[in-house]
Design a protein around this motif. Sequence first.
Motif, short mmCIF file in Angstrom:
data_model
loop_
_atom_site.label_atom_id
_atom_site.label_comp_id
_atom_site.label_asym_id
_atom_site.label_seq_id
_atom_site.Cartn_x
_atom_site.Cartn_y
_atom_site.Cartn_z
N ARG A 87 -23.53 20.41 -18.04
CA ARG A 87 -23.85 21.37 -19.12
C ARG A 87 -24.55 20.65 -20.28
O ARG A 87 -25.47 21.21 -20.90
CB ARG A 87 -22.57 22.04 -19.61
CG ARG A 87 -21.83 22.84 -18.54
CD ARG A 87 -20.47 23.26 -19.03
NE ARG A 87 -19.63 22.10 -19.35
CZ ARG A 87 -18.40 22.19 -19.88
NH1 ARG A 87 -17.89 23.40 -20.15
NH2 ARG A 87 -17.70 21.10 -20.13
N TYR A 88 -24.12 19.44 -20.58
CA TYR A 88 -24.76 18.63 -21.61
C TYR A 88 -26.12 18.13 -21.13
O TYR A 88 -27.13 18.21 -21.84
CB TYR A 88 -23.86 17.46 -21.96
CG TYR A 88 -24.44 16.48 -22.96
CD1 TYR A 88 -24.19 16.61 -24.32
CD2 TYR A 88 -25.22 15.40 -22.54
CE1 TYR A 88 -24.70 15.71 -25.24
CE2 TYR A 88 -25.74 14.49 -23.45
CZ TYR A 88 -25.48 14.65 -24.80
OH TYR A 88 -26.01 13.74 -25.68
N ALA A 89 -26.16 17.60 -19.91
CA ALA A 89 -27.37 16.99 -19.38
C ALA A 89 -28.52 18.00 -19.26
O ALA A 89 -29.69 17.62 -19.34
CB ALA A 89 -27.09 16.36 -18.02
N ALA A 90 -28.19 19.27 -19.10
CA ALA A 90 -29.23 20.30 -19.02
C ALA A 90 -29.90 20.53 -20.38
O ALA A 90 -30.96 21.16 -20.46
CB ALA A 90 -28.63 21.61 -18.52
N ASN A 91 -29.29 20.03 -21.44
CA ASN A 91 -29.86 20.05 -22.78
C ASN A 91 -30.15 21.46 -23.31
O ASN A 91 -31.27 21.75 -23.75
CB ASN A 91 -31.15 19.21 -22.81
CG ASN A 91 -31.57 18.83 -24.23
OD1 ASN A 91 -30.78 18.92 -25.16
ND2 ASN A 91 -32.83 18.44 -24.36
N PRO A 92 -29.12 22.30 -23.31
CA PRO A 92 -29.30 23.63 -23.91
C PRO A 92 -29.26 23.54 -25.43
O PRO A 92 -28.99 22.47 -25.99
CB PRO A 92 -28.10 24.41 -23.37
CG PRO A 92 -27.04 23.36 -23.23
CD PRO A 92 -27.76 22.10 -22.79
N ALA A 93 -29.50 24.64 -26.10
CA ALA A 93 -29.51 24.64 -27.57
C ALA A 93 -28.15 24.28 -28.15
O ALA A 93 -28.06 23.80 -29.28
CB ALA A 93 -29.97 26.00 -28.09
N ASN A 94 -27.09 24.51 -27.38
CA ASN A 94 -25.74 24.15 -27.85
C ASN A 94 -25.23 22.86 -27.21
O ASN A 94 -24.04 22.66 -27.05
CB ASN A 94 -24.75 25.29 -27.59
CG ASN A 94 -24.53 25.55 -26.11
OD1 ASN A 94 -25.37 25.20 -25.29
ND2 ASN A 94 -23.42 26.19 -25.77
N ARG A 95 -26.16 21.98 -26.88
CA ARG A 95 -25.81 20.70 -26.26
C ARG A 95 -24.73 19.96 -27.05
O ARG A 95 -23.81 19.37 -26.48
CB ARG A 95 -27.06 19.82 -26.18
CG ARG A 95 -26.82 18.40 -25.66
CD ARG A 95 -27.99 17.49 -25.97
NE ARG A 95 -28.10 17.21 -27.39
CZ ARG A 95 -29.16 17.47 -28.13
NH1 ARG A 95 -30.25 17.99 -27.58
NH2 ARG A 95 -29.16 17.20 -29.43
#
Length: 281
Positions: A87-95
Amino acid sequence: MKTLDAKIVLLRRQLADLDRVVVCFSGGVDSGYLLAEAVSVLDDRAVALTAVSPSLVPEEGAAARRLAEQLGARHLLVDTAEVDDPRYAANPANRCYFCKVEVYGRAVREAARLGTHHVVDGFNVDDRGDHRPGRQAAKEHGVRSPLDDAGFTKADIREAARRLELPVWNKPALACLSSRFPYGTAITPERLTRVAACERVLREHGFSICRVRYFDERARIEVAPAEVARFHDAALLADVTARFRAAGFREIEVDPAGYRQGALNEPTRLSTTADFVRRYS
């Protein structure tokens, strides 16, 4: 409006009431000042905790160790694995939320091991208006923010740190390396290492404020606006270009506007370094 002296008195009273704390400590001015006050008030009942991962600028970890030692603080370095979280590695706006879940989770566990429920961070009044998904993680883990509670602004913190002669009182803000990637661009240890290596090149050339923004095979350099013109120096430009390419970037560009917060989210219309030199030389 409370004076700075009144805010300092309130902060020290809050820390005394907590009795024993773990300070989430990055080595920057906010957490550095908080740690200094916590050690002054609580002595060895204040423990610094620094999260170590590929997203931490290596030199920042070393600087945090030096400052904690200077303050006489017990200092825990804990390995965190936010980069391994898809979830972090995908680098979403809420990383940042997923990072803080990992970091605060480790801090809470360490605090329990040390016999306290109190984890504190350097969040302050000026941070309230920023986009900070990590604040939700702080609330979920019961992390407290004494600087914010006492009404400290960033300017207050810098002045209070200056009074204590902390070496970080005027240290520029430095976000984690993952902030160099546009949202949606995957974050990997290898990519973080490339960015860290290139920022090290810039610091070796004396740029105290610098960012290397990652756009696959293209790197965008941001330095303090007053220092952008230094890239007209042919020898400096040649060394930076060669070393960035050795790190894996095929194209290098220099942002003529210089560093400013939020620049990564602006449309990118800049050219390569060679074009930059032709346009501005």
